[in-house]
Design a protein around this motif. Structure first.
Motif, PDB file in Angstrom:
ATOM      1  N   ASN A 160       0.585  -1.272   0.237  1.00  0.00           N
ATOM      2  CA  ASN A 160      -0.332   0.349   0.044  1.00  0.00           C
ATOM      3  C   ASN A 160       0.964   0.982  -0.196  1.00  0.00           C
ATOM      4  N   ASP A 161       1.270   1.895  -1.478  1.00  0.00           N
ATOM      5  CA  ASP A 161       1.590   3.305  -1.146  1.00  0.00           C
ATOM      6  C   ASP A 161       1.749   3.962  -0.037  1.00  0.00           C
ATOM      7  N   GLU A 162       0.225   4.537   0.734  1.00  0.00           N
ATOM      8  CA  GLU A 162       0.511   5.523   2.091  1.00  0.00           C
ATOM      9  C   GLU A 162       1.222   4.548   2.862  1.00  0.00           C
ATOM     10  N   HIS A 163       0.961   3.226   3.551  1.00  0.00           N
ATOM     11  CA  HIS A 163       1.094   2.822   4.502  1.00  0.00           C
ATOM     12  C   HIS A 163       2.745   2.351   4.447  1.00  0.00           C
ATOM     13  N   ARG A 164       3.046   2.236   3.338  1.00  0.00           N
ATOM     14  CA  ARG A 164       4.491   1.876   2.626  1.00  0.00           C
ATOM     15  C   ARG A 164       5.490   3.069   3.713  1.00  0.00           C
ATOM     16  N   ARG A 165       5.001   4.690   3.003  1.00  0.00           N
ATOM     17  CA  ARG A 165       5.715   6.026   2.836  1.00  0.00           C
ATOM     18  C   ARG A 165       5.946   6.108   4.176  1.00  0.00           C
ATOM     19  N   TRP A 166       3.786   5.419   5.151  1.00  0.00           N
ATOM     20  CA  TRP A 166       5.053   6.180   6.933  1.00  0.00           C
ATOM     21  C   TRP A 166       5.713   5.410   7.156  1.00  0.00           C
ATOM     22  N   PHE A 167       5.727   4.193   6.617  1.00  0.00           N
ATOM     23  CA  PHE A 167       6.226   3.035   8.051  1.00  0.00           C
ATOM     24  C   PHE A 167       7.596   3.208   7.590  1.00  0.00           C
ATOM     25  N   LEU A 168       8.324   3.732   6.076  1.00  0.00           N
ATOM     26  CA  LEU A 168       9.061   3.913   5.977  1.00  0.00           C
ATOM     27  C   LEU A 168      10.308   5.109   6.363  1.00  0.00           C
ATOM     28  N   ASP A 169       9.231   6.468   6.168  1.00  0.00           N
ATOM     29  CA  ASP A 169       9.446   7.384   6.711  1.00  0.00           C
ATOM     30  C   ASP A 169       9.772   7.756   8.447  1.00  0.00           C
ATOM     31  N   LEU A 170       9.262   6.595   9.082  1.00  0.00           N
ATOM     32  CA  LEU A 170       9.648   6.732  10.576  1.00  0.00           C
ATOM     33  C   LEU A 170      10.191   5.364  11.317  1.00  0.00           C
ATOM     34  N   VAL A 171      10.096   4.279  10.386  1.00  0.00           N
ATOM     35  CA  VAL A 171      10.851   3.526  11.474  1.00  0.00           C
ATOM     36  C   VAL A 171      12.013   3.279  11.470  1.00  0.00           C
ATOM     37  N   VAL A 172      13.034   4.473  10.180  1.00  0.00           N
ATOM     38  CA  VAL A 172      14.065   5.223  10.715  1.00  0.00           C
ATOM     39  C   VAL A 172      14.495   5.650  12.077  1.00  0.00           C
ATOM     40  N   GLU A 173      13.481   6.282  13.107  1.00  0.00           N
ATOM     41  CA  GLU A 173      13.422   6.404  14.208  1.00  0.00           C
ATOM     42  C   GLU A 173      14.083   5.009  15.268  1.00  0.00           C
ATOM     43  N   VAL A 174      14.151   3.814  14.651  1.00  0.00           N
ATOM     44  CA  VAL A 174      14.501   3.327  15.344  1.00  0.00           C
ATOM     45  C   VAL A 174      16.166   3.267  15.344  1.00  0.00           C
ATOM     46  N   THR A 175      16.867   3.930  16.496  1.00  0.00           N
ATOM     47  CA  THR A 175      18.231   4.553  16.579  1.00  0.00           C
ATOM     48  C   THR A 175      19.232   3.368  16.902  1.00  0.00           C
ATOM     49  N   ASP A 176      18.953   1.981  16.382  1.00  0.00           N
ATOM     50  CA  ASP A 176      20.028   1.219  17.049  1.00  0.00           C
ATOM     51  C   ASP A 176      20.155   0.968  15.311  1.00  0.00           C
ATOM     52  N   GLU A 177      21.152  -0.730  15.951  1.00  0.00           N
ATOM     53  CA  GLU A 177      21.337  -1.442  15.070  1.00  0.00           C
ATOM     54  C   GLU A 177      20.330  -2.168  13.863  1.00  0.00           C
ATOM     55  N   ARG A 178      18.945  -2.404  14.318  1.00  0.00           N
ATOM     56  CA  ARG A 178      18.156  -3.099  14.034  1.00  0.00           C
ATOM     57  C   ARG A 178      17.065  -2.263  12.467  1.00  0.00           C
ATOM     58  N   ILE A 179      17.515  -1.175  12.510  1.00  0.00           N
ATOM     59  CA  ILE A 179      17.283   0.203  11.458  1.00  0.00           C
ATOM     60  C   ILE A 179      18.502  -0.391  10.423  1.00  0.00           C
ATOM     61  N   LEU A 180      19.437  -0.503  10.850  1.00  0.00           N
ATOM     62  CA  LEU A 180      20.970  -0.152  10.375  1.00  0.00           C
ATOM     63  C   LEU A 180      20.315  -2.182   9.278  1.00  0.00           C
ATOM     64  N   LYS A 181      20.212  -3.151  10.212  1.00  0.00           N
ATOM     65  CA  LYS A 181      20.094  -4.306   9.497  1.00  0.00           C
ATOM     66  C   LYS A 181      18.847  -4.821   8.110  1.00  0.00           C
ATOM     67  N   PHE A 182      17.560  -3.638   8.938  1.00  0.00           N
ATOM     68  CA  PHE A 182      16.190  -4.375   7.802  1.00  0.00           C
ATOM     69  C   PHE A 182      16.719  -2.660   6.702  1.00  0.00           C
ATOM     70  N   LEU A 183      17.603  -1.870   6.698  1.00  0.00           N
ATOM     71  CA  LEU A 183      18.249  -0.834   5.320  1.00  0.00           C
ATOM     72  C   LEU A 183      18.933  -2.461   4.209  1.00  0.00           C
ATOM     73  N   GLU A 184      19.924  -2.443   4.884  1.00  0.00           N
ATOM     74  CA  GLU A 184      20.872  -3.237   4.351  1.00  0.00           C
ATOM     75  C   GLU A 184      19.573  -4.301   3.473  1.00  0.00           C
ATOM     76  N   THR A 185      18.812  -5.083   4.459  1.00  0.00           N
ATOM     77  CA  THR A 185      17.719  -6.407   3.958  1.00  0.00           C
ATOM     78  C   THR A 185      16.545  -6.066   3.208  1.00  0.00           C
ATOM     79  N   ARG A 186      16.866  -3.961   2.683  1.00  0.00           N
ATOM     80  CA  ARG A 186      15.691  -3.759   1.757  1.00  0.00           C
ATOM     81  C   ARG A 186      17.191  -3.188   0.376  1.00  0.00           C
TER      82      ARG A 186
END
Length: 1165
Positions: A351-377
Motif C-alpha cells: 500500500n503506497d500510503e502505508h508504505r511511505r508512512w512506515f519508511l519515513d518513521l521506522v528510521v527513528e529506530v536508532t540502533d543496529e536494527r534499522i541498519l539491518k532492516f535497510l541492509e535487507t532492503r
C-alpha cells in the motif's frame, strides 16, 4: 583535656559498618516539579520505606527494603494532598523484596549486586538510598575539598565539619559541584551537531543545579555511625535564561537511623549479578520518550493501527489533532524486534500510503536494527532509489553512534545498490561521514578505522584523477572532521603536495572547505594550514578566499587578525581583498557571544583597512553577515551570504547559511550553496562583448547558447545543502540533464515526451498526494538526582508535510501531434487541493522512567495550510505525572483571557478573510520569557464563505497579453476558489487582467486591470487603470508613471471615477560632491482613507526605537523625512510631522554606505 577529647572524637568519626550488626533506617524521598509561583500547579512524588543493612563479612553487606509506600500529587501547593499510588507501590515492592548485596569499606561503596530480574530503575533508586554512606570524613580538617565518586559521577565536593561535643556528634556538610564533573553520569543525546558556546554561558545559564548533603555522624567504639542523612537537590531550567523565569525541580532525601541490633540470621541471597558502583547508570537505548506514556506490550498491531489511522487522517487535509501520534508510533517502533520490522514491511509494502508512512518513521529506530532492516532492503532491491536515499540519510543522522552501528553502516559503502543512482551514492557517502563525526564526539580518541573507508575513497579518486570521486570523498571527510584525515586532505592542497595545483579548482575548493568542522576540533593545526594558503598570492583567488573564511571560523587571536590585516594592506587581487575585508567587517559588528572577542580584534583591523578597501563595491567578492542575540532569552540568529566572483559576471560560488544560538549552543540550521563552473567557463574572457553591461540580455543569451560545447564531464552547475552543519545533499547539473529537459518541453516534442503523457493525464483528470512525517530533532539531557531518579530535559520537534492536488484541464483544440499546438489553444484548468504542514514542539522537564513520569511539559503546535487554515499557533503548558499503571492526569492553571476576531469581506468572490486570536495567560504581569508561554495561545488566518454573499461557482482569471493578440490566445483558468498566476502570459505593450466571480445566471462581477506602455523619444510612460466590473460600478484606480534621464514621477488617483483620493510622487537624482549623500522625502496629503492616517503612531514607535523628539510647528498635513549618510557605516535621520520633529544620529547601517552618491527624493501632491 578538651583537645584530647576532640582528637578522639574525630578519629572515631570515619563512617563504619560492623559486619556483626544490623542497622535499621527509615527513608523518605520527595521530588517536586513546579514554577515556585502562587496559583501554579505542581507535580510531586513521595516514597517512604524502611531498610536494613545486615553484615555478611567485614566488607560485604545486604540491603533489605520493606514497607514501601508511594504517593503522588498534582495540584496547587497548600490546597491539595498526596494520594496513594497503589499500583506503583505494588510494582516497586515486588522488586525491592529481593535482597541487594553491596561492598563497603572506608566510606566507599565499590560494588552493588542484585538478582538478575531487578530493573535498572530500581537499581538506581538503590544507589540513591546507599549514597548516604558515601561520605569522606577527614580527621584533621574542618574544611576540605575532594574529588570523589558519587551517584552524579566523579565530581568535586566541598566539606565543612562542625562538632557537637555534648552529643558526641559531628555535623558534616557536603556541597557537590555536579556541573564540572571529571566523569559525569549525566548524558547528552541528540546534541552532537550543536556544539557548546562557553561565552554564551557567561551571559546566563538555562540549567542550574545545586546539591547539598548534611550528615550527623555519631562517634562509637567501632567508628563513625551515620544517624541522620539529609540531601537537598535543586535544578532550575528554562528554554531561555534562568534569570527570566524557570521551572524548578526539588529533590529531598531524608534518612534517619531507627536502631542497631546484633545480627542473628544470615540472609540467603541466591544468584546475584554485579550492577557496578554507585555512579548512576543510564539505559543504553533510552526507551521512554518523556512526552509519551503508552502501553508498549504487543507493539505490532498497535503500529499497524497507527500507520493506517495517520495515513487516512492526512489524505485530504493536515490532521493537527493526530499529529502528536507520530511520537507514539516512534515509541512503539523502538520496542519492536527486527523480526517485527520485517513482518510489518510485508504487511505495508503493498500500500503506497502505508508504505511511505512506515519508511519515513521506522528510521527513528536508532540502533543496529534499522541498519539491518535497510541492509535487507538494499540487497533485496524491494525499495526504490528515492525511498532508499530518504530513509538512509535520516537513519544515519539519527542513529545512536555506537561502535556496532558504525561497523554496520560501513557495509553500505560496498553494497552495489548504493551505487545504482548517483544521487543516492552521494547520500550514502555523505551520511556515513556525518555518522563518523557524531561517533567521534563521544569517543576520544576516535579510532582511524571508522574514517579509513573515506580516506581510501579520496586516495583512489586522486590516483584515478576522477574529479567527481575526489569531490565526494573530500566532502564526506569534511563531514567526518576526523583529525587523522588532515594528512590525506593535504594531498589536495597546493603548496603542500607537488602537483596539487594542477587539480581542478573545484577539488581544491572542496579540500579547503573540508577543514570547516575541523576548525573547532583542532583549531591550531587548521590555522597553520589555511593561513599558509591565504598568504600565497600565486594561488587562485577562490582558494585564498575560502582559506580566509575557514581561518576566521577557528576564532583566531588578535595576533592572527593582525597578520591578515598586513597581508590585505599589500593585497593586489581585489577579489581576495574585497572578500576578506567584508568577512572582517561583518564579524566586527557581530553581537553573538561566540564572536565576543573576535569582533573586538576585527573592529581594530577594519579601522586600519577601511581607508584602502572601504570603497570596493559589490562588483567584487563579498560576505554579508547579519546577526542578533538577546541575553534575556539566551537566543539569537545569524546569517551569512558568501559571493565569490572572478572576471565573469555571475558568482563562481554562492553560499547562504543560517545559525541559531540558543541555551548555550550553536546550531548551523541550514546552508545552501551553488557552484557555476560550467557557466563560468562560458563567460570567461567574454565580458568585453557586453556593451551595455549585465543588462545586455541579447549578448548574454548568445554567450549561454554555447553551453553544449562544454566538456561532457564538467557540470554546468553544482548544488549542495547542509543540515545542522553536515553536508547532506550534493547534485551536479550536467549538459545531458539540461538537454533532456529542453527536449521534453520543446514545442516539437510529441507523444514520446513525458510532458505529453502528463498533459493527457490532466485532460482525463488526475490527482496526486504526498505526505512526509519527520522527527526533525530529538535532544535529551539526563542527569541523576540524589534519589537515584533521572531528571530529564528533552526537546522534540516533529513535522507532517502533506500535499494533495486534483486537476482537470479542458484544451480547445487539444494537441494531436506536438506540444507546440498548445500555443494556439484555449486552456481551462479546474483544480482543487491543499498544501499544509503541522509542526509540533515539546519541551519536558522532570523525572522520566519506564514506571512513571513527573514533570513539566511545554507544547506548541503550528498548523499552516492553504487554502483553508493559513497559520495556526497553539501553546499550552501544564504539569503531568503518570505511570504505566495509573490513569493520566493533568491540571491547568488559572488564566487571564483575551479573544479577537476580525474579517474582511470580498463579497464579489464570495469569500471572507478572517483573523482570529486567543490568549490565556497565567501570571501575565510577570515580565519573564518563560512565564509568557504559560497558558494557551492561538492565532489563525482563514478563508471563509462571506456572510450574505451569493454563492460563487468559480473564480475566473483571464490574462490577455499584447494588444495585437486575438482574444482566443488568452488563457483562462477556472479555479474553484483557488487563485493561481498564469505563467504563460507574456506582457507586451498592453496587459489586461480580469478576476471575475461567476455565479450563473447572474452577470460576472469582479475587477479589470489594464496596463499601457507608452514610450516617447524623451521619456517612458506607463499607465494603469483598475476598475470595478459591473453595470452600476464607478470605482476606479488610475496610476501613471514616467521617467527620463533626470527624474521619475508618478501620479495615483482612486475612488469614484478616480476623483476621491489623490497622491503624486516625484523622484530626482543629483550628485553634489561638496555635501554628504542624502535622501529627502516629502509627503503631502488631502483626503485619504482612514487606513492611511497612521502618522499618529509615529511618535510612540520612534520613542521605542530610541529617537529624540522636540515640539515644533511644522506644516499641516505634511511629513518630510531626511536621511543623510554620516559615515560609511552610519546615517542620520530627521522626520518632520505636524507638531513635532523626530531625529536620531549615527544609526548603524546594515549595508556599506561608502561611495553612495547624493540623491534627492521629493514626494508631493
Amino acid at each position: 583535656m578538651w583537645r584530647l577529647h576532640l582528637c578522639l572524637l574525630v578519629a572515631l568519626a570515619e563512617p563504619f559498618l560492623n559486619s556483626k550488626k544490623t542497622y535499621e533506617y527509615k527513608y523518605e524521598g520527595l521530588v517536586r516539579v513546579g514554577r515556585e509561583l502562587p496559583d501554579l500547579v505542581e507535580s510531586a512524588l513521595k516514597m517512604r520505606c524502611t531498610f536494613k543493612i545486615i553484615g555478611e563479612s567485614p566488607q560485604t553487606f545486604v540491603l533489605q527494603i520493606s514497607n514501601v509506600d508511594v504517593e503522588d500529587f498534582n495540584g496547587l501547593p497548600g490546597k491539595g494532598v498526596f494520594s496513594p499510588s497503589q499500583k506503583l507501590t505494588k510494582r516497586l515492592s515486588a522488586e525491592f523484596s529481593q535482597p541487594i548485596v553491596f561492598e563497603f569499606s572506608k566510606g566507599q561503596i565499590t560494588d552493588i549486586r542484585t538478582a538478575p530480574g531487578v530493573s535498572n530503575t530500581v537499581v538506581n533508586i538503590v544507589r540513591g538510598i546507599l549514597g548516604f554512606l558515601q561520605v569522606t570524613v577527614k580527621t584533621t580538617q574542618s574544611f576540605y575539598e575532594l574529588v570523589e565518586l558519587g551517584i552524579h559521577g566523579v565530581c568535586q565536593s566541598s566539606y565543612t565539619v562542625e562538632e557537637d561535643s555534648n552529643a558526641k556528634e559531628l555535623i558534616v556538610s557536603q556541597m557537590v559541584d555536579i556541573t564540572n564533573c571529571q566523569q559525569p553520569a549525566a548524558l547528552y543525546r541528540g546534541m552532537a551537531l550543536a556544539p557548546e558556546d562557553k561565552l554564551s554561558k557567561q551571559r546566563g545559564e538555562s540549567v542550574v543545579s545545586t546539591v547539598k548533603h548534611t550528615y550527623t555522624v555519631k562517634s562509637t567504639a567501632d567508628g563513625g555511625l551515620i544517624t541522620k542523612a539529609f540531601a537537598q537537590e535543586r535544578q532550575y531550567f528554562t528554554p531561555f535564561n534562568v534569570k527570566g523565569g524557570n521551572s524548578r525541580l526539588l529533590a529531598l532525601r531524608d534518612i534517619e537511623l531507627l536502631k542497631v541490633s546484633d545480627t542473628t540470621d544470615k540472609i540467603v541471597t541466591g544468584q546475584m549479578q554485579s550492577r557496578g558502583n554507585l555512579i548512576y547508570k543510564t539505559e543504553k537505548d533510552l526507551r521512554p520518550i518523556p512526552v509519551v506514556m503508552i502501553n508498549l506490550n504487543e507493539p505490532m498491531p498497535k503500529i499497524l493501527d497507527l500507520i493506517k489511522r495517520l495515513a487516512q487522517a492526512n489524505i485530504y487535509h493536515v490532521d493537527s489533532a493526530s499529529s502528536t501520534d507520530i511520537l507514539n508510533l516512534i515509541q512503539l517502533l523502538r520496542v519492536a524486534t527486527l523480526e517485527n520490522l520485517e513482518q510489518l514491511w510485508k504487511q505495508v509494502s503493498g500500500n503506497d500510503e502505508h508504505r511511505r508512512w512506515f519508511l519515513d518513521l521506522v528510521v527513528e529506530v536508532t540502533d543496529e536494527r534499522i541498519l539491518k532492516f535497510l541492509e535487507t532492503r538494499f540487497k533485496a532491491g524491494d525499495i526504490t532509489a528515492n525511498e532508499a536515499g530518504q530513509a538512509l540519510v535520516v537513519a544515519f543522522n539519527h542513529l545512536s553512534a555506537e561502535p556496532v552501528s558504525v561497523a554496520l553502516a560501513q557495509e553500505f559503502l560496498t553494497i552495489p545498490f548504493s551505487k545504482s543512482h548517483p544521487l543516492m551514492w552521494n547520500t550514502v557517502v555523505l551520511a556515513y561521514g556525518s555518522l563518523v563525526y557524531r561517533y567521534c564526539v563521544y569517543t576520544d580518541p576516535c579510532p582511524i578505522t571508522v574514517v579509513q573507508p573515506l580516506l581510501d575513497m579520496a586516495t583512489s579518486g586522486l590516483s584515478k584523477n576522477s574529479e567527481e570521486d575526489m569531490v565526494l570523498a573530500l566532502k564526506a571527510l569534511g563531514n567526518a572532521a576526523h583529525p587523522s584525515s588532515i594528512k590525506t586532505l593535504l594531498k589536495f592542497l597546493p603548496g603542500y603536495t607537488a602537483g596539487a595545483e594542477k587539480l581542478p579548482i573545484r577539488v581544491q575548493s572542496a579540500a579547503v572547505q573540508s577543514f570547516r568542522l575541523l576548525a573547532s576540533r583542532d583549531p591550531h593545526s587548521v590555522q597553520d594550514i589555511v593561513l599558509n594558503l591565504f598568504v600565497q598570492r600565486t594561488l587562485p583567488a577562490e582558494i585564498r578566499m575560502l582559506a580566509c573564511m575557514v581561518l576566521l571560523e577557528t576564532k583566531p587571536s588578535i595576533a592572527l587578525i593582525s597578520v591578515i590585516s598586513e597581508v590585505l594592506l599589500e593585497e593586489t587581487d581585489l577579489q581576495v581583498a574585497s572578500f576578506s575585508y567584508s568577512l572582517l567587517k561583518g564579524i566586527s559588528k557581530s553581537r553573538t557571544p561566540d564572536n565576543q572577542h573576535l569582533s573586538t580584534a576585527c573592529n581594530i583591523a577594519i579601522k586600519i583597512l577601511t581607508p584602502k578597501l572601504g570603497h570596493l563595491s559589490y562588483r567584487y567578492s563579498k560576505n554579508v553577515h547579519l546577526d542578533w542575540f538577546h541575553d534575556d532569552f539566551l537566543f539569537g540568529t545569524s546569517a551569512d551570504i558568501y559571493m565569490l566572483q572572478n572576471e565573469s559576471l555571475i558568482p563562481t560560488k554562492l553560499m547562504l547559511k543560517g545559525k541559531m544560538h540558543f541555551i548555550g549552543r550553536i546550531l548551523q540550521f541550514l546552508e545552501f550553496g551553488f557552484r557555476a563552473d560550467g557557466l563560468k567557463e562560458l563567460l570567461v574572457g567574454k565580458t568585453p562583448q557586453l556593451k551595455k553591461g549585465i543588462t545586455d540580455f541579447a549578448t548574454i543569451m548568445n554567450i549561454l547558447s554555447d553551453w553544449q560545447n562544454l566538456p561532457k564531464d564538467r557540470p554546468l552547475l553544482t548544488a549542495y545543502a547542509r543540515v545542522f552543519g553536515q553536508e547532506a545533499f550534493l547534485m551536479d547539473v550536467r549538459e545531458d540533464s539540461i538537454q533532456s529537459i529542453i527536449k521534453s518541453f520543446s514545442p516539437s516534442a510529441g507523444k514520446e515526451s513525458k510532458v505529453w503523457e502528463k498533459i493527457q493525464d490532466v485532460q482525463k483528470g488526475t490527482s496526486w498526494h504526498w505526505t512526509k512525517p519527520h522527527l526533525v530533532y530529538e535532544a535529551r539531557f539526563i542527569q541523576p538526582t540524589c534519589l537515584g531518579l533521572p531528571v530529564e530535559i528533552s526537546k522534540y520537534y516533529s513535522i507532517i508535510n502533506a500535499i494533495t492536488v486534483k486537476a482537470k484541464a479542458e484544451i480547445n483544440p487539444p494537441p494531436k501531434e506536438h506540444l507546440g499546438e498548445l500555443l494556439s489553444s484555449d486552456i481551462s484548468l479546474h483544480t482543487d487541493g491543499f498544501v499544509g504542514v503541522t509542526k509540533d514542539h515539546f519541551v519536558f522537564h522532570g523525572i522520566n522512567t519506564e514506571l512513571f513520569q513527573c514533570g513539566t511539559e511545554l507544547k506548541s503546535k503550528i498548523v499552516s495550510a492553504l487554502p483553508w487554515y493559513v497559520f495556526h499557533d497553539y501553546y499550552r503548558s501544564f504539569l503531568i505525572q503518570n505511570n504505566s499503571h495509573d490513569d493520566f492526569t493533568h491540571f491547568k492553571t488559572k488564566n487571564s483571557e483575551v479573544k479577537f476576531r476580525q474579517c474582511a469581506d470580498a463579497k464579489i468572490y464570495g469569500t471572507s478573510v478572517c483573523i482570529e486570536a486567543e490568549a490565556k495567560r497565567a501570571h501575565y504581569l510577570h515580565e519573564y520569557p518563560l512565564y509568557y508561554f504559560l497558558g494557551h495561545t492561538r492565532f489563525s488566518y482563514q478563508l471563509e464563505p462571506a456572510e450574505g454573499a451569493k454563492p460563487i461557482e468559480k473564480i475566473q482569471i483571464q490574462v490577455t497579453a499584447g494588444r495585437k493578440n486575438p482574444p482566443g490566445v488568452s488563457e483562462m483558468m477556472n479555479l474553484s476558489h483557488r487563485v493561481f498566476k498564469d505563467l504563460d502570459a507574456t506582457p507586451e505593450s498592453v496587459i489586461t487582467v480580469k478576476a471575475l466571480g461567476l455565479s450563473p445566471p447572474a452577470k460576472p462581477l469582479g475587477y479589470e486591470g489594464v496596463a499601457f506602455y507608452l514610450p516617447t523619444a524623451q521619456r517612458d510612460n506607463i499607465e494603469m487603470i483598475v476598475s470595478d466590473v459591473g453595470e452600476e460600478a464607478n470605482w476606479k484606480m488610475c496610476a501613471n508613471a514616467n521617467t527620463d534621464k533626470s527624474q521619475t514621477s508618478a501620479h495615483l488617483r482612486w475612488g469614484a471615477e478616480c476623483q476621491t483620493y489623490d497622491l503624486s510622487m516625484r523622484v530626482s537624482a543629483a550628485c553634489q560632491p561638496e555635501s554628504k549623500p542624502s535622501i529627502y522625502t516629502k509627503i503631502t496629503w488631502g483626503a485619504l482613507p482612514s487606513v492611511f492616517t497612521m502618522i499618529e503612531y509615529v511618535p510612540g514607535i520612534s520613542y521605542i526605537m530610541g529617537f529624540y523628539q522636540k515640539y515644533e510647528k511644522n506644516p499641516e498635513r505634511q511629513a518630510a523625512v531626511t536621511v543623510v549618510v554620516s559615515s560609511s557605516q552610519t546615517f542620520d535621520m530627521r522626520v518632520k510631522i505636524p507638531e513635532r520633529t523626530i531625529y536620531k544620529k549615527a544609526i548603524p547601517s546594515p549595508i556599506d554606505l561608502a561611495g553612495f552618491e547624493a540623491v534627492n527624493f521629493t514626494i508631493s501632491t
